[in-house]
Design a protein around this motif. Sequence first.
Motif, mmCIF file in Angstrom:
data_model
loop_
_atom_site.group_PDB
_atom_site.id
_atom_site.type_symbol
_atom_site.label_atom_id
_atom_site.label_comp_id
_atom_site.label_asym_id
_atom_site.label_seq_id
_atom_site.Cartn_x
_atom_site.Cartn_y
_atom_site.Cartn_z
ATOM 1 N N GLY A 15 0.805 -1.201 0.000
ATOM 2 C CA GLY A 15 0.000 0.000 0.000
ATOM 3 C C GLY A 15 0.847 1.263 0.000
ATOM 4 N N GLY A 16 2.140 1.099 0.293
ATOM 5 C CA GLY A 16 3.025 2.260 0.357
ATOM 6 C C GLY A 16 3.624 2.592 -0.996
ATOM 7 N N ALA A 17 4.463 3.580 -0.987
ATOM 8 C CA ALA A 17 5.135 4.010 -2.209
ATOM 9 C C ALA A 17 6.156 2.967 -2.656
ATOM 10 N N LEU A 68 11.999 -2.045 -6.829
ATOM 11 C CA LEU A 68 11.985 -2.449 -8.226
ATOM 12 C C LEU A 68 13.227 -3.268 -8.573
ATOM 13 N N VAL A 69 14.372 -2.850 -8.078
ATOM 14 C CA VAL A 69 15.615 -3.587 -8.329
ATOM 15 C C VAL A 69 15.519 -4.996 -7.758
ATOM 16 N N ARG A 117 14.464 5.386 -13.547
ATOM 17 C CA ARG A 117 13.912 5.722 -14.863
ATOM 18 C C ARG A 117 12.597 4.992 -15.104
ATOM 19 N N LYS A 118 12.554 3.688 -14.764
ATOM 20 C CA LYS A 118 11.323 2.904 -14.948
ATOM 21 C C LYS A 118 10.180 3.485 -14.115
ATOM 22 N N LEU A 119 10.463 3.846 -12.882
ATOM 23 C CA LEU A 119 9.427 4.408 -12.017
ATOM 24 C C LEU A 119 8.945 5.753 -12.533
ATOM 25 N N LYS A 120 9.848 6.549 -13.074
ATOM 26 C CA LYS A 120 9.460 7.847 -13.618
ATOM 27 C C LYS A 120 8.555 7.664 -14.839
ATOM 28 N N GLU A 121 8.873 6.665 -15.670
ATOM 29 C CA GLU A 121 8.105 6.415 -16.892
ATOM 30 C C GLU A 121 6.781 5.705 -16.619
ATOM 31 N N GLU A 122 6.812 4.695 -15.743
ATOM 32 C CA GLU A 122 5.659 3.805 -15.565
ATOM 33 C C GLU A 122 4.952 3.950 -14.230
ATOM 34 N N GLY A 123 5.567 4.607 -13.281
ATOM 35 C CA GLY A 123 4.990 4.710 -11.950
ATOM 36 C C GLY A 123 4.988 3.355 -11.234
ATOM 37 N N PRO A 124 4.149 3.193 -10.226
ATOM 38 C CA PRO A 124 4.096 1.942 -9.462
ATOM 39 C C PRO A 124 3.763 0.704 -10.322
ATOM 40 N N ALA A 125 3.179 0.921 -11.483
ATOM 41 C CA ALA A 125 2.860 -0.208 -12.368
ATOM 42 C C ALA A 125 4.118 -0.943 -12.797
ATOM 43 N N ALA A 126 5.270 -0.292 -12.751
ATOM 44 C CA ALA A 126 6.530 -0.946 -13.113
ATOM 45 C C ALA A 126 6.771 -2.158 -12.215
#
Length: 68
Positions: A27-29, A35-36, A53-62
């Motif tokens: 539920g958190g950020a 991600l790593v 970069r992935k988080l900036k592009e895709e957000g939590p969906a990454a």
Amino acid sequence: MSTSQPDASAPSDDRATPDSLLHTGAGGAVTAEDLVLAAGRDINPRNLAWAERKLKEEGPAALDKLLP
């Protein structure tokens, strides 16, 4: 030693996996470190930059894309 009895801790084929076990429930950020690790990579500056970069592009969906 007999192995004819089924292991009681083994999952039964006739039961569905509970929904709570199928999802992360986070539920958190989502962080770059999350991600790593979900990608099975070592935490180092190069992999953290990739994750950021992935988080900036895709957000939590990454993270959702990496987890079953």
